[in-house]
Each structure stands twice: as structure tokens, then as C-alpha cells.
Design a protein around this motif. Sequence first.
Motif, mmCIF file in Angstrom:
data_model
loop_
_atom_site.group_PDB
_atom_site.id
_atom_site.type_symbol
_atom_site.label_atom_id
_atom_site.label_comp_id
_atom_site.label_asym_id
_atom_site.label_seq_id
_atom_site.Cartn_x
_atom_site.Cartn_y
_atom_site.Cartn_z
ATOM 1 N N PHE A 25 38.052 40.278 57.471
ATOM 2 C CA PHE A 25 38.378 39.861 56.108
ATOM 3 C C PHE A 25 37.712 38.542 55.721
ATOM 4 O O PHE A 25 37.329 38.365 54.562
ATOM 5 C CB PHE A 25 39.889 39.767 55.917
ATOM 6 N N GLU A 53 51.797 40.544 57.389
ATOM 7 C CA GLU A 53 51.675 41.877 57.977
ATOM 8 C C GLU A 53 52.402 42.894 57.122
ATOM 9 O O GLU A 53 53.617 42.795 56.929
ATOM 10 C CB GLU A 53 52.212 41.910 59.402
ATOM 11 N N LEU A 54 51.651 43.867 56.625
ATOM 12 C CA LEU A 54 52.217 44.921 55.793
ATOM 13 C C LEU A 54 52.530 46.145 56.651
ATOM 14 O O LEU A 54 51.669 46.585 57.425
ATOM 15 C CB LEU A 54 51.229 45.325 54.694
ATOM 16 N N GLU A 106 49.986 49.016 57.345
ATOM 17 C CA GLU A 106 48.634 48.575 56.982
ATOM 18 C C GLU A 106 48.112 47.466 57.883
ATOM 19 O O GLU A 106 46.916 47.236 57.940
ATOM 20 C CB GLU A 106 48.611 48.113 55.521
ATOM 21 N N ALA A 163 47.053 41.491 56.573
ATOM 22 C CA ALA A 163 46.409 41.477 55.255
ATOM 23 C C ALA A 163 45.853 40.108 54.901
ATOM 24 O O ALA A 163 44.961 40.004 54.062
ATOM 25 C CB ALA A 163 47.409 41.903 54.184
ATOM 26 N N LEU A 201 43.762 36.242 51.323
ATOM 27 C CA LEU A 201 44.143 37.648 51.407
ATOM 28 C C LEU A 201 42.872 38.478 51.483
ATOM 29 O O LEU A 201 41.927 38.241 50.716
ATOM 30 C CB LEU A 201 44.944 38.017 50.155
ATOM 31 N N PHE A 220 43.569 44.047 49.668
ATOM 32 C CA PHE A 220 44.966 43.808 49.322
ATOM 33 C C PHE A 220 45.138 43.015 48.022
ATOM 34 O O PHE A 220 46.262 42.671 47.655
ATOM 35 C CB PHE A 220 45.658 43.081 50.482
#
Length: 178
Positions: A26, A69-70, A73, A76, A94, A98
Motif C-alpha cells: 500500500f 484491520e477489516l 479484508e 487496510a 489508508l 479502501f
Amino acid sequence: MNVTLRTPRFILRQPQVGDAEPIARFLNDFAVSGNLARVPFPYHLSDAKAWLRTRVPGLPVENSNFAIELPGEGLAGHVGFHPGPQGPVLGYWLGQPFWNRGIMTEAVIASLDWFFSASQAPAVYSGVFHFNAASLAIQTKLGFTQTGRSTLLCLARGAEVEHIDTIMTRSVWKARPK
């Protein structure tokens, strides 16, 4: 510090060694790292591993970070605090998949609720680079006050960039409508 925070949609937990790959993925996106002061670009797996080694037990509240933490998923993004020249500084990022889901607003609310209950700090400082309208919108919505403008080194851009400086005081945070 070993704190886990729960929001209606996800958890904020301590960063872990296993987070290195998603962090690197990311943050090796200029659309993300180009909005952050302290993150280089390109961002490598070794950068994530080096940063994770700094997340040791017993760090003070003013130097705490949370992985977002999703469920279903995974990681994030991050929200956290670091010491600054005037006091604790709030920072966050992010991953692009997301964005535009209200995740960061929810994460910042939870982290500030925790921060002001766990510390005696009278205020938290933050801000955004002048072109980061989405991040400024989060801070404005939550009641941060603009205190001025400065320049701040953006490692990803390799340049000093105009920065909108903001502050959230304990009294404003505690008095906000919920």
C-alpha cells in the motif's frame, strides 16, 4: 502498550511482523506515500520490516500506532501518534482500495478517543499537505482547527511541501457532539 480498539466495522490493533507485505504494497503507491511526510517512495518490503522493528512493547502513548484491520479484508492502513516539536502528532494512511468508505474517519475517532483517555496531553497536532483535500475533510469534519501553514519535507516527493497545520485540543474533542 498492547491495546486493541474496536469500532462498529473493524479493529485497531498493534502492528505485527506479518503486516510487512501489505504495508509495503500500500505504501509503494505514490498516491498514498506522496501524501505522507515520513514515508519514502518507492517503499520496499525492507522499509516495512525496518519500521515494524521500531514497534516494541512499552512505547509511550505519544508514540503508539494502530493497524486498521477489516474483517475478511485484512490490513487496510494505519493511524498513530508520534512526538513532534509542539507535542504529539496524529498521522494516518489508508491503502487506495479502501478509500471513500469512511474507514479513516472511524479510525481517527477511535484513536483520538483512546489517546485523550490514555494521556494527559492537552492537544494533538496534525495537518495535511495543501493538495490533500480528502484528509483535510476528515480533520475538518472532526473539529480540528487550522493553525496556519508551514512547509514540511515529504520524503516521497523529495521536497519541502506546503502544509496546512491543524490542532485538536482535549477540550474541543471532549465537547464534540457524538
